[in-house]
Design a protein around this motif. Structure first.
Motif, short mmCIF file in Angstrom:
data_model
loop_
_atom_site.label_atom_id
_atom_site.label_comp_id
_atom_site.label_asym_id
_atom_site.label_seq_id
_atom_site.Cartn_x
_atom_site.Cartn_y
_atom_site.Cartn_z
N ARG A 27 0.83 -1.21 0.00
CA ARG A 27 0.00 0.00 0.00
C ARG A 27 0.86 1.25 0.00
O ARG A 27 0.53 2.24 -0.68
CB ARG A 27 -0.93 -0.01 1.21
CG ARG A 27 -2.06 -1.01 1.06
CD ARG A 27 -2.92 -1.10 2.30
NE ARG A 27 -3.47 0.17 2.70
CZ ARG A 27 -3.79 0.46 3.95
NH1 ARG A 27 -3.61 -0.41 4.92
NH2 ARG A 27 -4.31 1.63 4.25
N ALA A 46 -7.13 8.16 -1.34
CA ALA A 46 -8.39 7.45 -1.58
C ALA A 46 -8.13 6.06 -2.14
O ALA A 46 -8.82 5.09 -1.78
CB ALA A 46 -9.26 8.25 -2.54
N THR A 48 -5.49 4.12 -1.67
CA THR A 48 -4.78 3.24 -0.74
C THR A 48 -5.43 3.13 0.62
O THR A 48 -4.94 2.38 1.48
CB THR A 48 -3.34 3.74 -0.54
OG1 THR A 48 -3.37 5.07 -0.05
CG2 THR A 48 -2.55 3.65 -1.83
N ALA A 49 -6.52 3.86 0.86
CA ALA A 49 -7.23 3.88 2.15
C ALA A 49 -6.36 4.44 3.26
O ALA A 49 -6.52 4.09 4.42
CB ALA A 49 -7.75 2.49 2.51
N PHE A 50 -5.40 5.30 2.91
CA PHE A 50 -4.63 6.06 3.89
C PHE A 50 -5.25 7.45 3.98
O PHE A 50 -5.99 7.88 3.09
CB PHE A 50 -3.17 6.22 3.46
CG PHE A 50 -2.33 4.97 3.57
CD1 PHE A 50 -2.42 4.14 4.68
CD2 PHE A 50 -1.43 4.64 2.58
CE1 PHE A 50 -1.64 3.02 4.80
CE2 PHE A 50 -0.64 3.51 2.69
CZ PHE A 50 -0.75 2.69 3.80
N SER A 51 -4.93 8.17 5.04
CA SER A 51 -5.36 9.57 5.11
C SER A 51 -4.42 10.40 4.23
O SER A 51 -3.28 10.01 3.98
CB SER A 51 -5.34 10.07 6.55
OG SER A 51 -4.02 10.17 7.01
#
Length: 190
Positions: A27, A46, A48-51
């Motif tokens: 990721r 968005a 990678t679902a990281f902030s």
């Protein structure tokens, strides 16, 4: 802030991303790869679902340290073992060849007491005794249960005579309820 520094080319990042076996590293590599392709921090976050804040910090870390900045770095957070060092474990291994001070069996508590004495400490946690035993390859030992049929006929008879078991006789079920204030009543209709 601009995108990532070209430590690796876009194609090298893509190959590295597809070859990753660790999800965290994959990721993070994907986020840097997306930034290198020209995507914004929000788009990379968005995907990678990281902030977005974490993607920015990851990009700063990648720019400063290169490829080594990617991946799970938590395993490098801890300090080296301070209590159960190899020389302490070797001395303990030699001590475990003898019987314990109380003459019983080696337990986590007795090992912790021996460690405290060896290290000149007032006490050592019982958990450290358990960890020392596990580090030396010791395991929990329990005696196997005996087969009840292994008893001699005399011992089996003596056990049967002394064993108190509940009566197998059934108690009669009462159809009438006894009230303390009235006479017997029946549950059957009249």
């Amino acid at each position: 802030m601009a995108g990532p520094v070209a430590h690796l080319s876009v194609s090298e990042l893509a190959e590295r991303f597809t070859a990753c076996r660790d999800a965290r590293t994959a990721r993070q590599t994907q986020a840097i790869w997306l930034l290198a392709k020209g995507h914004s921090f929000a788009e990379a976050a968005a995907a990678t679902a990281f902030s977005e804040r974490w993607v920015r910090r990851l990009c700063e870390r990648y720019n400063a340290e290169g490829v080594e900045a990617l991946g799970d770095r938590r395993r490098h957070n801890g300090a080296a073992a301070s209590l159960l060092t190899p020389d302490v474990l070797e001395r303990l291994r030699q001590r475990l060849a003898e019987p314990p001070p109380d003459g019983g069996v080696w337990t986590s508590r007795t090992v912790a007491d021996v460690l405290a004495q060896d290290l000149g400490r007032e006490q050592v946690a019982v958990q450290r005794g358990w960890e020392a035993l596990k580090a030396l390859g010791w395991s929990l030992q329990r005696p196997r249960p005996r087969n009840p049929r292994a008893a001699t006929p005399e011992a089996a008879q003596a056990f049967k005579k002394s064993w108190r078991r509940p009566s197998t006789r059934r108690r009669p079920v009462s159809r009438a309820c006894r009230s303390s204030s009235t006479r017997w009543t029946s549950t059957a209709s009249a």
